[in-house]
Design a protein around this motif. Structure first.
Motif, PDB file in Angstrom:
ATOM      1  N   THR A   1       0.671  -1.316  -0.036  1.00 35.67           N
ATOM      2  CA  THR A   1       0.030  -0.297   0.065  1.00 35.67           C
ATOM      3  C   THR A   1       0.847   1.267  -0.035  1.00 35.67           C
ATOM      4  OG1 THR A   1      -0.118  -0.025   2.566  1.00 35.67           O
ATOM      5  CG2 THR A   1      -1.907  -1.233   1.329  1.00 35.67           C
ATOM      6  N   PRO A   2       0.454   2.262  -0.824  1.00 37.47           N
ATOM      7  CA  PRO A   2       1.231   3.406  -0.673  1.00 37.47           C
ATOM      8  C   PRO A   2       1.306   4.085   0.745  1.00 37.47           C
ATOM      9  CG  PRO A   2      -0.864   3.924  -1.953  1.00 37.47           C
ATOM     10  CD  PRO A   2      -0.794   2.255  -1.569  1.00 37.47           C
ATOM     11  N   PRO A   3       2.609   4.848   0.880  1.00 36.24           N
ATOM     12  CA  PRO A   3       2.577   5.506   2.251  1.00 36.24           C
ATOM     13  C   PRO A   3       1.602   6.460   2.698  1.00 36.24           C
ATOM     14  CG  PRO A   3       4.286   6.412   0.768  1.00 36.24           C
ATOM     15  CD  PRO A   3       3.470   5.363   0.258  1.00 36.24           C
ATOM     16  N   ASP A   4       1.098   6.480   3.813  1.00 36.92           N
ATOM     17  CA  ASP A   4       0.098   7.592   4.321  1.00 36.92           C
ATOM     18  C   ASP A   4       0.905   8.888   4.158  1.00 36.92           C
ATOM     19  OD1 ASP A   4       1.563   7.977   6.625  1.00 36.92           O
ATOM     20  OD2 ASP A   4       0.356   6.764   7.870  1.00 36.92           O
ATOM     21  N   GLU A   5      -0.005  10.090   4.452  1.00 38.19           N
ATOM     22  CA  GLU A   5       0.586  11.305   4.386  1.00 38.19           C
ATOM     23  C   GLU A   5       1.539  11.622   5.354  1.00 38.19           C
ATOM     24  OE1 GLU A   5      -2.428  14.392   4.873  1.00 38.19           O
ATOM     25  OE2 GLU A   5      -3.798  13.275   3.335  1.00 38.19           O
ATOM     26  N   GLN A   6       1.621  11.015   6.579  1.00 42.31           N
ATOM     27  CA  GLN A   6       2.583  11.228   7.604  1.00 42.31           C
ATOM     28  C   GLN A   6       4.036  10.720   7.282  1.00 42.31           C
ATOM     29  OE1 GLN A   6       1.924   9.823  11.371  1.00 42.31           O
ATOM     30  NE2 GLN A   6       3.804  10.540  12.466  1.00 42.31           N
ATOM     31  N   VAL A   7       4.029   9.573   6.787  1.00 40.92           N
ATOM     32  CA  VAL A   7       5.111   8.895   6.226  1.00 40.92           C
ATOM     33  C   VAL A   7       5.710   9.522   4.926  1.00 40.92           C
ATOM     34  CG1 VAL A   7       6.036   6.727   5.294  1.00 40.92           C
ATOM     35  CG2 VAL A   7       4.407   6.524   7.311  1.00 40.92           C
ATOM     36  N   GLN A   8       4.741   9.996   4.013  1.00 40.35           N
ATOM     37  CA  GLN A   8       5.146  10.670   2.688  1.00 40.35           C
ATOM     38  C   GLN A   8       6.066  11.980   3.325  1.00 40.35           C
ATOM     39  OE1 GLN A   8       5.011   9.438  -0.296  1.00 40.35           O
ATOM     40  NE2 GLN A   8       6.180  11.319  -1.052  1.00 40.35           N
ATOM     41  N   ALA A   9       5.419  12.578   4.166  1.00 40.46           N
ATOM     42  CA  ALA A   9       6.140  14.010   4.761  1.00 40.46           C
ATOM     43  C   ALA A   9       7.643  13.644   5.105  1.00 40.46           C
ATOM     44  CB  ALA A   9       5.106  14.588   5.742  1.00 40.46           C
ATOM     45  N   ILE A  10       7.634  12.429   6.058  1.00 40.86           N
ATOM     46  CA  ILE A  10       9.024  12.167   6.503  1.00 40.86           C
ATOM     47  C   ILE A  10       9.845  11.881   5.266  1.00 40.86           C
ATOM     48  CG2 ILE A  10      10.304  10.212   7.630  1.00 40.86           C
ATOM     49  CD1 ILE A  10       7.921   9.953   9.505  1.00 40.86           C
ATOM     50  N   PHE A  11       9.442  11.302   4.178  1.00 44.73           N
ATOM     51  CA  PHE A  11      10.325  10.747   2.920  1.00 44.73           C
ATOM     52  C   PHE A  11      10.710  12.103   2.394  1.00 44.73           C
ATOM     53  CE2 PHE A  11       7.985   6.687   1.936  1.00 44.73           C
ATOM     54  CZ  PHE A  11       8.808   6.148   2.859  1.00 44.73           C
ATOM     55  N   GLU A  12       9.905  13.191   2.262  1.00 42.75           N
ATOM     56  CA  GLU A  12      10.182  14.438   1.640  1.00 42.75           C
ATOM     57  C   GLU A  12      11.084  15.221   2.452  1.00 42.75           C
ATOM     58  OE1 GLU A  12       6.239  16.322   0.999  1.00 42.75           O
ATOM     59  OE2 GLU A  12       5.731  14.661  -0.595  1.00 42.75           O
ATOM     60  N   THR A  13      10.863  15.043   3.939  1.00 41.84           N
ATOM     61  CA  THR A  13      11.884  15.692   4.751  1.00 41.84           C
ATOM     62  C   THR A  13      13.439  15.071   4.438  1.00 41.84           C
ATOM     63  OG1 THR A  13      10.360  16.017   6.396  1.00 41.84           O
ATOM     64  CG2 THR A  13      12.421  16.338   7.117  1.00 41.84           C
ATOM     65  N   GLY A  14      13.516  13.975   4.350  1.00 36.36           N
ATOM     66  CA  GLY A  14      14.749  13.179   3.956  1.00 36.36           C
ATOM     67  C   GLY A  14      15.237  13.671   2.744  1.00 36.36           C
ATOM     68  N   ASN A  15      14.441  14.040   1.817  1.00 35.52           N
ATOM     69  CA  ASN A  15      14.840  14.360   0.444  1.00 35.52           C
ATOM     70  C   ASN A  15      15.509  15.970   0.475  1.00 35.52           C
ATOM     71  OD1 ASN A  15      14.567  11.955  -0.873  1.00 35.52           O
ATOM     72  ND2 ASN A  15      12.168  12.897  -1.447  1.00 35.52           N
ATOM     73  N   ILE A  16      14.819  16.623   1.272  1.00 34.47           N
ATOM     74  CA  ILE A  16      15.285  17.948   1.668  1.00 34.47           C
ATOM     75  C   ILE A  16      16.380  18.231   2.313  1.00 34.47           C
ATOM     76  CG2 ILE A  16      14.589  20.188   2.892  1.00 34.47           C
ATOM     77  CD1 ILE A  16      11.820  19.471   2.357  1.00 34.47           C
ATOM     78  N   VAL A  17      16.795  17.252   3.244  1.00 34.59           N
ATOM     79  CA  VAL A  17      17.941  17.288   4.042  1.00 34.59           C
ATOM     80  C   VAL A  17      19.359  16.939   3.337  1.00 34.59           C
ATOM     81  CG1 VAL A  17      19.194  15.810   5.999  1.00 34.59           C
ATOM     82  CG2 VAL A  17      16.777  16.780   6.116  1.00 34.59           C
ATOM     83  N   GLY A  18      18.749  15.831   2.269  1.00 38.85           N
ATOM     84  CA  GLY A  18      19.912  15.313   1.265  1.00 38.85           C
ATOM     85  C   GLY A  18      20.276  16.245   0.325  1.00 38.85           C
ATOM     86  N   ASP A  19      19.378  17.212  -0.103  1.00 40.01           N
ATOM     87  CA  ASP A  19      19.496  18.203  -1.040  1.00 40.01           C
ATOM     88  C   ASP A  19      20.380  19.071  -0.614  1.00 40.01           C
ATOM     89  OD1 ASP A  19      18.029  17.125  -2.998  1.00 40.01           O
ATOM     90  OD2 ASP A  19      16.523  18.110  -2.482  1.00 40.01           O
ATOM     91  N   LEU A  20      20.110  19.781   0.844  1.00 33.07           N
ATOM     92  CA  LEU A  20      20.902  20.678   1.506  1.00 33.07           C
ATOM     93  C   LEU A  20      22.468  20.033   1.804  1.00 33.07           C
ATOM     94  CD1 LEU A  20      18.491  21.742   4.361  1.00 33.07           C
ATOM     95  CD2 LEU A  20      19.484  22.990   2.509  1.00 33.07           C
TER      96      LEU A  20
END
Length: 64
Positions: free
Chosen positions: A29-48
């Motif tokens: 099943t696809p990730p819920d909104e909370q898990v998706q937000a965690i993934f996006e935060t990880g991507n932002i940290v990686g970009d930084l």
């Protein structure tokens, strides 16, 4: 076991994904909104991190 063309293709690309789709579909099943937000935060940290270390080398991830 009956396989559609798309399931057959999935099995050729990744046998584990086919097994999960057939026998444990709830795991995929696809990730819920909370898990998706965690993934996006990880991507932002990686970009930084890439901006902090512009001469660094990015190591690609492979799950295999």
């Amino acid at each position: 076991m009956n396989l559609s063309k798309s399931l057959y293709t999935k099995g050729i690309q990744c046998p584990k994904a086919l097994w999960l789709k057939k026998y444990k579909p709830s795991v995929l099943t696809p990730p819920d909104e909370q898990v998706q937000a965690i993934f996006e935060t990880g991507n932002i940290v990686g970009d930084l991190a890439c901006k902090l270390f512009p001469d660094g080398k990015e190591v690609p991830y492979s799950a295999n």
